[in-house]
Design a protein around this motif. Structure first.
Motif, PDB file in Angstrom:
ATOM      1  N   MET A  13       0.901  -1.086  -0.092  1.00 18.95           N
ATOM      2  CA  MET A  13      -0.101  -0.006  -0.147  1.00 18.95           C
ATOM      3  C   MET A  13       0.856   1.206  -0.041  1.00 18.95           C
ATOM      4  SD  MET A  13      -3.071  -0.984   2.551  1.00 18.95           S
ATOM      5  CE  MET A  13      -3.778   0.243   2.930  1.00 18.95           C
ATOM      6  N   ALA A  14       1.971   1.189   0.788  1.00 13.23           N
ATOM      7  CA  ALA A  14       2.915   2.113   0.634  1.00 13.23           C
ATOM      8  C   ALA A  14       3.657   2.477  -0.470  1.00 13.23           C
ATOM      9  CB  ALA A  14       3.985   2.244   1.934  1.00 13.23           C
ATOM     10  N   VAL A  15       3.903   1.450  -1.119  1.00 16.27           N
ATOM     11  CA  VAL A  15       4.779   1.579  -2.088  1.00 16.27           C
ATOM     12  C   VAL A  15       3.778   2.108  -3.378  1.00 16.27           C
ATOM     13  CG1 VAL A  15       5.779   0.230  -4.184  1.00 16.27           C
ATOM     14  CG2 VAL A  15       6.221  -0.285  -1.959  1.00 16.27           C
ATOM     15  N   ASP A  16       2.480   1.594  -3.513  1.00 18.18           N
ATOM     16  CA  ASP A  16       1.608   2.257  -4.477  1.00 18.18           C
ATOM     17  C   ASP A  16       1.449   3.793  -3.981  1.00 18.18           C
ATOM     18  OD1 ASP A  16       1.246  -0.206  -5.529  1.00 18.18           O
ATOM     19  OD2 ASP A  16      -0.415  -0.811  -4.605  1.00 18.18           O
ATOM     20  N   ALA A  17       1.361   4.202  -2.959  1.00 19.48           N
ATOM     21  CA  ALA A  17       1.026   5.443  -2.647  1.00 19.48           C
ATOM     22  C   ALA A  17       2.166   6.331  -2.802  1.00 19.48           C
ATOM     23  CB  ALA A  17       0.745   5.744  -1.159  1.00 19.48           C
ATOM     24  N   LEU A  18       3.652   5.724  -2.676  1.00 19.04           N
ATOM     25  CA  LEU A  18       4.800   6.554  -3.055  1.00 19.04           C
ATOM     26  C   LEU A  18       4.671   6.844  -4.495  1.00 19.04           C
ATOM     27  CD1 LEU A  18       6.978   4.893  -0.592  1.00 19.04           C
ATOM     28  CD2 LEU A  18       6.446   7.383  -0.514  1.00 19.04           C
ATOM     29  N   TYR A  19       4.346   5.755  -5.291  1.00 21.69           N
ATOM     30  CA  TYR A  19       4.271   5.824  -7.052  1.00 21.69           C
ATOM     31  C   TYR A  19       3.356   6.801  -7.305  1.00 21.69           C
ATOM     32  CZ  TYR A  19       3.655   4.219 -11.793  1.00 21.69           C
ATOM     33  OH  TYR A  19       3.617   4.228 -13.116  1.00 21.69           O
ATOM     34  N   ALA A  20       2.187   6.695  -6.659  1.00 26.56           N
ATOM     35  CA  ALA A  20       1.159   7.620  -7.166  1.00 26.56           C
ATOM     36  C   ALA A  20       1.415   9.227  -6.947  1.00 26.56           C
ATOM     37  CB  ALA A  20      -0.385   7.347  -6.329  1.00 26.56           C
ATOM     38  N   LEU A  21       2.107   9.175  -5.723  1.00 28.79           N
ATOM     39  CA  LEU A  21       2.705  10.315  -5.541  1.00 28.79           C
ATOM     40  C   LEU A  21       3.870  11.028  -6.275  1.00 28.79           C
ATOM     41  CD1 LEU A  21       2.211  10.398  -1.619  1.00 28.79           C
ATOM     42  CD2 LEU A  21       1.081  11.785  -3.227  1.00 28.79           C
ATOM     43  N   GLY A  22       4.423  10.132  -7.242  1.00 25.96           N
ATOM     44  CA  GLY A  22       5.630  10.370  -7.830  1.00 25.96           C
ATOM     45  C   GLY A  22       7.022  10.529  -7.184  1.00 25.96           C
ATOM     46  N   GLU A  23       6.949   9.815  -5.882  1.00 26.87           N
ATOM     47  CA  GLU A  23       8.145   9.598  -5.109  1.00 26.87           C
ATOM     48  C   GLU A  23       8.950   8.372  -5.752  1.00 26.87           C
ATOM     49  OE1 GLU A  23       9.173  11.538  -2.588  1.00 26.87           O
ATOM     50  OE2 GLU A  23       7.605  12.822  -3.057  1.00 26.87           O
ATOM     51  N   ILE A  24       8.271   7.366  -6.028  1.00 31.99           N
ATOM     52  CA  ILE A  24       9.073   6.276  -6.862  1.00 31.99           C
ATOM     53  C   ILE A  24       8.761   6.300  -8.527  1.00 31.99           C
ATOM     54  CG2 ILE A  24       8.818   3.798  -7.113  1.00 31.99           C
ATOM     55  CD1 ILE A  24       8.074   3.876  -4.054  1.00 31.99           C
ATOM     56  N   LYS A  25       9.653   6.435  -8.957  1.00 34.33           N
ATOM     57  CA  LYS A  25       9.595   6.400 -10.744  1.00 34.33           C
ATOM     58  C   LYS A  25       8.789   5.295 -11.166  1.00 34.33           C
ATOM     59  CE  LYS A  25      14.067   7.240 -11.449  1.00 34.33           C
ATOM     60  NZ  LYS A  25      15.372   7.725 -12.206  1.00 34.33           N
ATOM     61  N   ASN A  26       9.222   3.960 -10.911  1.00 34.68           N
ATOM     62  CA  ASN A  26       8.490   2.830 -11.364  1.00 34.68           C
ATOM     63  C   ASN A  26       8.998   1.706 -10.335  1.00 34.68           C
ATOM     64  OD1 ASN A  26      10.978   1.798 -12.335  1.00 34.68           O
ATOM     65  ND2 ASN A  26      10.959   3.324 -13.855  1.00 34.68           N
ATOM     66  N   PHE A  27       8.280   0.573 -10.412  1.00 35.59           N
ATOM     67  CA  PHE A  27       8.607  -0.379  -9.461  1.00 35.59           C
ATOM     68  C   PHE A  27      10.139  -1.116  -9.789  1.00 35.59           C
ATOM     69  CE2 PHE A  27       3.899  -0.372  -9.702  1.00 35.59           C
ATOM     70  CZ  PHE A  27       3.668   0.159  -8.385  1.00 35.59           C
ATOM     71  N   ARG A  28      10.581  -1.199 -10.891  1.00 32.73           N
ATOM     72  CA  ARG A  28      11.581  -1.713 -11.103  1.00 32.73           C
ATOM     73  C   ARG A  28      12.806  -0.772 -10.539  1.00 32.73           C
ATOM     74  NH1 ARG A  28      12.735  -6.415 -14.041  1.00 32.73           N
ATOM     75  NH2 ARG A  28      10.722  -6.998 -15.287  1.00 32.73           N
ATOM     76  N   HIS A  29      12.765   0.303 -10.416  1.00 37.04           N
ATOM     77  CA  HIS A  29      13.714   1.291  -9.822  1.00 37.04           C
ATOM     78  C   HIS A  29      13.564   1.035  -8.574  1.00 37.04           C
ATOM     79  CE1 HIS A  29      15.984   4.824  -9.104  1.00 37.04           C
ATOM     80  NE2 HIS A  29      15.224   5.179  -8.349  1.00 37.04           N
ATOM     81  N   PHE A  30      12.448   0.984  -7.836  1.00 38.44           N
ATOM     82  CA  PHE A  30      12.348   0.741  -6.571  1.00 38.44           C
ATOM     83  C   PHE A  30      13.050  -0.642  -6.219  1.00 38.44           C
ATOM     84  CE2 PHE A  30       9.994  -0.606  -2.630  1.00 38.44           C
ATOM     85  CZ  PHE A  30      10.313   0.366  -1.834  1.00 38.44           C
ATOM     86  N   GLU A  31      12.545  -1.600  -6.727  1.00 41.56           N
ATOM     87  CA  GLU A  31      13.023  -3.029  -6.540  1.00 41.56           C
ATOM     88  C   GLU A  31      14.749  -2.902  -6.579  1.00 41.56           C
ATOM     89  OE1 GLU A  31      11.842  -5.271  -9.874  1.00 41.56           O
ATOM     90  OE2 GLU A  31       9.695  -5.434  -9.037  1.00 41.56           O
ATOM     91  N   ARG A  32      15.309  -2.185  -7.520  1.00 38.39           N
ATOM     92  CA  ARG A  32      16.759  -1.990  -7.559  1.00 38.39           C
ATOM     93  C   ARG A  32      17.070  -1.231  -6.172  1.00 38.39           C
ATOM     94  NH1 ARG A  32      15.942  -1.540 -12.828  1.00 38.39           N
ATOM     95  NH2 ARG A  32      15.953   1.063 -12.858  1.00 38.39           N
ATOM     96  N   GLU A  33      16.450  -0.204  -5.713  1.00 44.13           N
ATOM     97  CA  GLU A  33      16.710   0.514  -4.729  1.00 44.13           C
ATOM     98  C   GLU A  33      16.690  -0.213  -3.382  1.00 44.13           C
ATOM     99  OE1 GLU A  33      14.076   4.021  -3.000  1.00 44.13           O
ATOM    100  OE2 GLU A  33      14.502   4.598  -4.921  1.00 44.13           O
ATOM    101  N   ILE A  34      15.889  -1.359  -3.311  1.00 43.23           N
ATOM    102  CA  ILE A  34      15.689  -2.013  -2.170  1.00 43.23           C
ATOM    103  C   ILE A  34      16.680  -3.396  -2.052  1.00 43.23           C
ATOM    104  CG2 ILE A  34      13.851  -1.043  -1.080  1.00 43.23           C
ATOM    105  CD1 ILE A  34      12.189  -3.446  -2.093  1.00 43.23           C
ATOM    106  N   GLY A  35      17.236  -3.643  -3.584  1.00 39.60           N
ATOM    107  CA  GLY A  35      17.847  -4.664  -3.478  1.00 39.60           C
ATOM    108  C   GLY A  35      17.280  -6.015  -3.622  1.00 39.60           C
ATOM    109  N   ALA A  36      15.828  -5.805  -4.301  1.00 36.66           N
ATOM    110  CA  ALA A  36      14.968  -7.193  -4.282  1.00 36.66           C
ATOM    111  C   ALA A  36      15.130  -7.554  -5.740  1.00 36.66           C
ATOM    112  CB  ALA A  36      13.574  -6.503  -4.039  1.00 36.66           C
ATOM    113  N   ASP A  37      14.738  -9.020  -5.769  1.00 40.74           N
ATOM    114  CA  ASP A  37      14.825  -9.671  -6.731  1.00 40.74           C
ATOM    115  C   ASP A  37      13.347  -9.426  -7.564  1.00 40.74           C
ATOM    116  OD1 ASP A  37      13.764 -12.579  -8.103  1.00 40.74           O
ATOM    117  OD2 ASP A  37      15.649 -12.187  -8.726  1.00 40.74           O
ATOM    118  N   HIS A  38      13.300  -8.993  -8.768  1.00 40.00           N
ATOM    119  CA  HIS A  38      11.920  -8.905  -9.218  1.00 40.00           C
ATOM    120  C   HIS A  38      11.088  -9.906  -9.164  1.00 40.00           C
ATOM    121  CE1 HIS A  38       8.906  -7.346 -12.094  1.00 40.00           C
ATOM    122  NE2 HIS A  38       8.858  -8.584 -12.780  1.00 40.00           N
ATOM    123  N   SER A  39      11.215 -11.041  -9.547  1.00 34.89           N
ATOM    124  CA  SER A  39      10.323 -12.233  -9.278  1.00 34.89           C
ATOM    125  C   SER A  39       9.762 -12.264  -7.888  1.00 34.89           C
ATOM    126  CB  SER A  39      10.939 -13.655  -9.649  1.00 34.89           C
ATOM    127  OG  SER A  39      12.093 -13.894  -8.895  1.00 34.89           O
TER     128      SER A  39
END
Length: 82
Positions: A13-39
């Motif tokens: 919910m927070a990630v979606d809110a940050l995306y809607a507010l333009g704080e996160i460019k896209n989910f792939r960028h955020f995944e890299r930011e937190i070191g998450a594997d996309h899958s």
């Protein structure tokens, strides 16, 4: 829904809110930011039954980098943003 699933749900919910507010460019960028594997990130997002574990570093990143309230994120109390 158990407590772990509730935390993971609030995380997304927070990630979606940050995306809607333009704080996160896209989910792939955020995944890299937190070191998450996309899958893993995508699977947790789409499959509610698998929402039983969340990497603590991912939660910490939302709190530190984006001012998400730890109280809201962990126990669902108060506002989403500090």
């Amino acid at each position: 829904m158990n407590y772990d699933q509730q935390i993971v749900t609030r995380f997304y919910m927070a990630v979606d809110a940050l995306y809607a507010l333009g704080e996160i460019k896209n989910f792939r960028h955020f995944e890299r930011e937190i070191g998450a594997d996309h899958s893993v990130f995508y699977d947790l997002r789409k499959n509610e039954r698998k929402r039983t574990f969340m990497h603590p570093a991912w939660l910490r990143h939302l709190v530190v980098a984006y001012s998400i309230s730890a109280d809201w994120l962990l126990v669902g109390e108060g506002a989403m943003f500090r």
